[in-house]
Scaffold this active site. Structure first.
Site, PDB file in Angstrom:
ATOM      1  N   ASP A 140       6.102  -0.791 -39.313  1.00 17.79           N
ATOM      2  CA  ASP A 140       5.112  -0.604 -38.103  1.00 17.79           C
ATOM      3  C   ASP A 140       5.691   0.940 -37.499  1.00 17.79           C
ATOM      4  OD1 ASP A 140       7.313  -2.136 -37.342  1.00 17.79           O
ATOM      5  OD2 ASP A 140       6.810  -2.510 -35.457  1.00 17.79           O
ATOM      6  N   GLU A 162       8.272  -4.560 -35.453  1.00 18.45           N
ATOM      7  CA  GLU A 162       9.604  -4.245 -34.785  1.00 18.45           C
ATOM      8  C   GLU A 162       9.593  -3.439 -33.568  1.00 18.45           C
ATOM      9  OE1 GLU A 162      13.395  -2.045 -34.224  1.00 18.45           O
ATOM     10  OE2 GLU A 162      11.468  -1.189 -34.490  1.00 18.45           O
TER      11      GLU A 162
HETATM   12 ZN   LIG Z   1      12.483   1.881 -35.933  1.00 20.52          ZN
END
Ligand SMILES: [Zn+2]
Length: 417
Positions: free
Chosen positions: A96, A161
């Site tokens: 991401d 994340e």
């Molecule tokens: Zn990162």
């Protein structure tokens, strides 16, 4: 997942099957194709909880390389395996990216990647699709050159994340059953070797007041005055927090103040603070919460409520996997044999000793090392100062260097170089 460990591989002293120079040369030959793969990844925007499409791009690449197994788990992480040795290592890269922010600060379309001036430009080129592309191309090189026979090697493209670091790896370790003895994080390090970073947590402090008409405040009990006194104690707490020679100082700051009141002509009946707490070595959730309770007590409000907040956003698969917003500190011991092998592989394949340091930001290491105690370190292409910045760009030559390092590390751990 781990099978019985057999040591028969190391019993006869075979000569080195491959040289560092051969690994470096093959990684360099692959560089243009690695840049092509990174371009494919950058072209697909993949904000947190919206990673489905980029996972498909990674699957296609893994299939073309001939990974032995490819699966996507319930949270939407992609896990690719090569090898089936008794020992397990995982290479991790989150897929991401953050939003581009103010487009007027970009000199080009952040999702129309380009190679120019020796750099690959685009959102995520540094944080951290460069790491994803290079670890997967390292797998290709490891297969081609026969660098691995002792390990089951997993390459994980992980989700969410940027929103909740480590959640993806809590899922992999708790639900998917992976049991790696070592995790290599591929977040940007400017090709340095990083072995830890500070932890963090998000805390809310709440107090109640008693409302009454604003024209006669003496009848009420104003929650804003209470939270203000606690806020000043938090400021003093920040000054008292301890330091660590490697990770730096623990910090706390107030990032938001809120209050409630029946009207703007009334005494506030509730107020709260949002705290951003950075944790250094030796600081835990329990110690941090106790310090905030103590700050409230010093302000004269021992009955203030102190809450560690919870993350419960849905993944692109629809899965909700709630977790406390507590991201523990971690640092791999300087004397770790894994780190020693990593330093040797680095020097062997890149021709100079690495700088061993720490990340300023947080990574999935908070779960692998911070929560589960799995030896973890990292290296990635691109300079971390470019992470989340406009005009993000990764030096193309970092790509082959990272591919070479990951492959050399596996060769070293197999005793092949
Ligand atoms: Zn990162």
């Amino acid at each position: 997942m781990a099978k019985n460990v057999s040591k028969k591989v190391s019993s006869k002293q075979a000569p080195p099957a491959v040289s560092y120079a051969a690994i470096r040369q093959r990684a360099k030959e692959l560089e243009a194709d690695t840049a092509r793969f990174l371009t494919d990844l950058v072209r697909v925007p993949s904000f947190s909880s919206k990673e489905r499409e980029v996972i498909a791009v990674i699957r296609r690449e893994m299939e073309q390389i001939g990974f032995d197994e490819i699966r996507v788990d319930g949270l939407g992480n992609i896990l690719g395996r090569i090898g089936s040795g008794p020992r397990v290592i995982a290479f991790d890269g989150h897929v991401d990216v953050v939003y581009p922010g103010d487009r007027s600060q970009w000199s080009f379309d952040p999702f129309a990647p380009k190679v120019e001036d020796g750099r690959l430009w685009g959102r995520g080129a540094v944080d951290q699709k460069g790491g994803v592309a290079t670890m997967i191309h390292a797998a290709k090189l490891i297969k081609e050159l026969g660098l691995n026979d002792q390990f089951t090697l997993w390459f994980t493209g992980t989700v969410m994340e940027e929103d909740c670091d480590g959640l993806c790896w809590q899922y992999i370790l708790n639900e998917d059953g992976l049991k790696p003895e070592l995790v290599v994080i591929t977040e940007p390090t400017n090709l340095n070797l990083y072995r830890g970073h500070r932890g963090r947590m998000e805390i809310r402090v709440e107090v109640k007041g008693r409302s009454c008409h604003g024209s006669a405040p003496e009848r009420g009990d104003n929650a804003i005055y209470k939270i203000a006194r606690i806020a000043l104690e938090i400021e003093k707490l920040n000054e008292r927090l301890r330091g660590d020679p490697f990770l730096g100082k623990g910090t706390v700051t107030i990032s938001e103040v809120k209050s409630t009141s029946p009207s703007q002509c009334a005494v506030a009946d509730g107020a709260s603070l949002h705290l951003d707490r950075r944790l250094t070595a030796g600081e835990t959730k329990e110690s941090a919460v106790a310090e905030v309770r103590d700050a409230a007590k010093r302000a004269g409000y021992p009955d203030a409520t102190v809450i560690v907040l919870t993350y419960e956003e849905a993944a692109y698969t629809g899965k909700v996997y709630p977790t406390e917003k507590y991201y523990p500190t971690w640092a791999l011991d300087e004397a770790s044999p894994y780190l020693r092998d990593a330093v040797a592989a680095y020097a062997g394949v890149l021709g100079k000793p690495p700088l061993v340091d720490k990340w300023t930001f947080s990574t999935n290491g908070i779960a692998t090392a911070g929560m589960k105690g799995i030896p973890t370190f990292g290296l990635g292409p691109g300079n971390e100062v470019q992470a989340h910045a406009a005009n993000e760009a990764c030096p193309v030559e970092h790509l082959s260097a990272a591919v070479a390092f990951y492959a050399a590390l596996v060769a070293k751990l197999n005793g092949k170089v």
